[in-house]
Design an enzyme around this catalytic site. Structure first.
Site, PDB file in Angstrom:
ATOM      1  N   TYR A 167      -3.002  -0.890  10.297  1.00 23.48           N
ATOM      2  CA  TYR A 167      -2.815  -1.315   8.846  1.00 23.48           C
ATOM      3  C   TYR A 167      -1.326  -0.841   8.477  1.00 23.48           C
ATOM      4  O   TYR A 167      -0.723  -1.737   7.611  1.00 23.48           O
ATOM      5  CB  TYR A 167      -3.900  -0.615   8.077  1.00 23.48           C
ATOM      6  N   LYS A 175       1.520  -3.129   6.580  1.00 24.16           N
ATOM      7  CA  LYS A 175       1.892  -3.105   5.163  1.00 24.16           C
ATOM      8  C   LYS A 175       3.323  -2.955   5.164  1.00 24.16           C
ATOM      9  O   LYS A 175       4.124  -3.382   4.021  1.00 24.16           O
ATOM     10  CB  LYS A 175       1.060  -2.313   4.305  1.00 24.16           C
ATOM     11  N   SER A 204       0.855  -1.358   0.075  1.00 23.98           N
ATOM     12  CA  SER A 204      -0.015  -0.039   0.109  1.00 23.98           C
ATOM     13  C   SER A 204       0.893   1.111  -0.104  1.00 23.98           C
ATOM     14  O   SER A 204       2.172   1.101   0.314  1.00 23.98           O
ATOM     15  CB  SER A 204      -0.904  -0.042   1.397  1.00 23.98           C
TER      16      SER A 204
HETATM   17  N1  LIG Z   1      -8.513   0.068  -2.376  1.00 18.58           N
HETATM   18  C1  LIG Z   1      -7.267   0.795  -2.269  1.00 18.58           C
HETATM   19  O1  LIG Z   1      -7.406   1.987  -2.383  1.00 18.58           O
HETATM   20  C2  LIG Z   1      -5.794  -0.034  -1.774  1.00 18.58           C
HETATM   21  C3  LIG Z   1      -4.848   0.737  -1.682  1.00 18.58           C
HETATM   22  C4  LIG Z   1      -3.652   0.141  -1.225  1.00 18.58           C
HETATM   23  C5  LIG Z   1      -3.530  -1.077  -0.965  1.00 18.58           C
HETATM   24  N2  LIG Z   1      -4.723  -2.012  -1.050  1.00 18.58           N
HETATM   25  C6  LIG Z   1      -4.582  -3.388  -0.769  1.00 18.58           C
HETATM   26  O2  LIG Z   1      -4.979  -4.047  -1.876  1.00 18.58           O
HETATM   27  C7  LIG Z   1      -5.704  -5.365  -1.463  1.00 18.58           C
HETATM   28  C8  LIG Z   1      -7.114  -5.440  -1.857  1.00 18.58           C
HETATM   29  O3  LIG Z   1      -8.028  -4.231  -1.198  1.00 18.58           O
HETATM   30  P1  LIG Z   1      -9.434  -3.877  -1.598  1.00 18.58           P
HETATM   31  O4  LIG Z   1      -9.480  -2.453  -1.603  1.00 18.58           O
HETATM   32  O5  LIG Z   1      -9.847  -4.841  -2.869  1.00 18.58           O
HETATM   33  O6  LIG Z   1     -10.306  -4.443  -0.212  1.00 18.58           O
HETATM   34  P2  LIG Z   1     -11.650  -4.899   0.002  1.00 18.58           P
HETATM   35  O7  LIG Z   1     -12.438  -4.215  -0.941  1.00 18.58           O
HETATM   36  O8  LIG Z   1     -12.025  -4.994   1.486  1.00 18.58           O
HETATM   37  O9  LIG Z   1     -11.433  -6.415  -0.361  1.00 18.58           O
HETATM   38  C9  LIG Z   1     -10.669  -7.422   0.417  1.00 18.58           C
HETATM   39  C10 LIG Z   1     -10.804  -8.837  -0.082  1.00 18.58           C
HETATM   40  O10 LIG Z   1     -10.106  -9.746   0.768  1.00 18.58           O
HETATM   41  C11 LIG Z   1     -10.833 -10.732   1.123  1.00 18.58           C
HETATM   42  N3  LIG Z   1     -10.575 -11.063   2.516  1.00 18.58           N
HETATM   43  C12 LIG Z   1     -10.469 -10.382   3.754  1.00 18.58           C
HETATM   44  N4  LIG Z   1      -9.714 -10.949   4.709  1.00 18.58           N
HETATM   45  C13 LIG Z   1      -9.716 -12.453   4.108  1.00 18.58           C
HETATM   46  C14 LIG Z   1      -9.303 -13.496   5.097  1.00 18.58           C
HETATM   47  N5  LIG Z   1      -8.962 -13.510   6.160  1.00 18.58           N
HETATM   48  N6  LIG Z   1      -9.368 -14.769   4.280  1.00 18.58           N
HETATM   49  C15 LIG Z   1      -9.669 -14.771   2.892  1.00 18.58           C
HETATM   50  N7  LIG Z   1     -10.077 -13.438   2.249  1.00 18.58           N
HETATM   51  C16 LIG Z   1     -10.009 -12.531   3.034  1.00 18.58           C
HETATM   52  C17 LIG Z   1     -12.423 -10.161   1.152  1.00 18.58           C
HETATM   53  O11 LIG Z   1     -13.383 -11.116   1.214  1.00 18.58           O
HETATM   54  P3  LIG Z   1     -14.245 -11.766   2.292  1.00 18.58           P
HETATM   55  O12 LIG Z   1     -14.746 -10.613   3.092  1.00 18.58           O
HETATM   56  O13 LIG Z   1     -15.264 -12.384   1.549  1.00 18.58           O
HETATM   57  O14 LIG Z   1     -13.255 -12.624   3.075  1.00 18.58           O
HETATM   58  C18 LIG Z   1     -12.384  -9.324  -0.020  1.00 18.58           C
HETATM   59  O15 LIG Z   1     -12.523 -10.270  -1.092  1.00 18.58           O
HETATM   60  C19 LIG Z   1      -5.323  -5.463   0.015  1.00 18.58           C
HETATM   61  O16 LIG Z   1      -4.199  -6.140   0.038  1.00 18.58           O
HETATM   62  C20 LIG Z   1      -5.322  -3.707   0.393  1.00 18.58           C
HETATM   63  O17 LIG Z   1      -4.583  -3.766   1.742  1.00 18.58           O
HETATM   64  C21 LIG Z   1      -5.964  -1.404  -1.290  1.00 18.58           C
END
Ligand SMILES: NC(=O)c1ccc[n+]([C@@H]2O[C@H](COP(=O)([O-])OP(=O)(O)OC[C@H]3O[C@@H](n4cnc5c(N)ncnc54)[C@H](OP(=O)(O)O)[C@@H]3O)[C@@H](O)[C@H]2O)c1
Length: 229
Positions: free
Chosen positions: A151, A155, A138
């Site tokens: 968080y 990361k 991130s």
């Molecule tokens: N969105 C951003 O702007 C952003 C920025 C920087 C980094 N990131 C990183 O990108 C990645 C994806 O983020 P996102 O924004 O798509 O998040 P999100 O919308 O909250 O989706 C997270 C996904 O991870 C799954 N998950 C969470 N805990 C889990 C567990 N214990 N076991 C299995 N699956 C699990 C969730 O599904 P379930 O709830 O069904 O388990 C969901 O499918 C993450 O690593 C996040 O830190 C995102």
């Protein structure tokens, strides 16, 4: 279209994982994914079909990941691309107000979950001496902000874990910490509220991110990268 690859993605029920799964599948690649929501997994199974494999599991459970590995590797080759995407973010709060159980769960998913997946899938990839591992980091894995200390800690840990792993892999493989950028997902809404709406959707992001991911190679081993805007 490039040759079909086997792509494993954790967290495909929502957000970036789900958008990547769709994009990789559309381009002819085989997708293996997981998530905790049974409803979300049933939905993506229905949408993408039986060529792919989606299972309900929690990456923070070493036993569940091991069982998943056993099932997956009976039916598929070891992943060519393994994407540790699943993660959670804490509810906005100063560090001293984050409850102990919320802190522990976040560390269990964001750090130990990544290690669990690597513990069980890496031996087959290392034996074959090929494959790219991408661990989602991130902007908050390289910088900091108030109210997201748990968080950020997780990361920053992913950056270190991945760069150490990069030094352990045989030639022909790569481990890469990847900052995806800022994208409007459930996670971003937890941190940014409605302001998340001014960022690209997961689907728009995946149009750029998936080709970028497919180009990663052993020459990128250990390099902290960012998906281009
Ligand atoms: N969105 C951003 O702007 C952003 C920025 C920087 C980094 N990131 C990183 O990108 C990645 C994806 O983020 P996102 O924004 O798509 O998040 P999100 O919308 O909250 O989706 C997270 C996904 O991870 C799954 N998950 C969470 N805990 C889990 C567990 N214990 N076991 C299995 N699956 C699990 C969730 O599904 P379930 O709830 O069904 O388990 C969901 O499918 C993450 O690593 C996040 O830190 C995102």
């Amino acid at each position: 279209m490039s040759a079909s690859r086997t792509v494993l993605i954790t967290g495909v029920t929502r957000g970036l994982g789900r958008a990547m799964a769709h994009r990789f599948a559309e381009q002819g690649h085989i997708v293996i994914g997981c998530g905790r929501s049974a409803e979300g997994i049933a939905q993506i199974r229905k949408e993408l079909g039986s060529r792919h494999r989606f299972n309900v599991l929690d990456v923070s459970s070493d036993a569940q990941v091991k069982n998943w590995r056993n099932q997956v590797l009976e039916a598929y080759a070891p992943p060519d691309l393994l994407i540790n995407n699943a993660a959670v973010v804490n509810r906005n709060a100063p560090l001293w107000k984050v409850p102990a159980d919320e802190f522990s769960t976040l560390i269990d998913v964001n750090i130990k979950g990544v290690a669990n997946v690597l513990r069980h899938f890496l031996p087959a990839m290392v034996a074959r001496k090929s494959g790219v591992i991408v661990n989602f980091s991130s902007g908050w894995g390289r910088g900091t902000d108030a109210e997201v200390a748990p968080y950020c800690a997780s990361k920053w840990a992913i950056e270190g874990l991945t760069q150490s792993l990069a030094k352990e892999l045989p030639a022909g493989m790569a481990a890469i910490p990847l900052n995806p950028g800022i994208i409007d997902t459930d996670m971003l809404r937890t941190s940014f509220g409605d302001a998340a709406g001014s960022y690209p959707s997961a689907e728009e992001w995946a149009e750029v991110a998936v080709p970028f991911l497919l180009k990663l190679s052993p020459s990128d081993n250990g390099r902290p990268l960012t998906v281009p805007c």
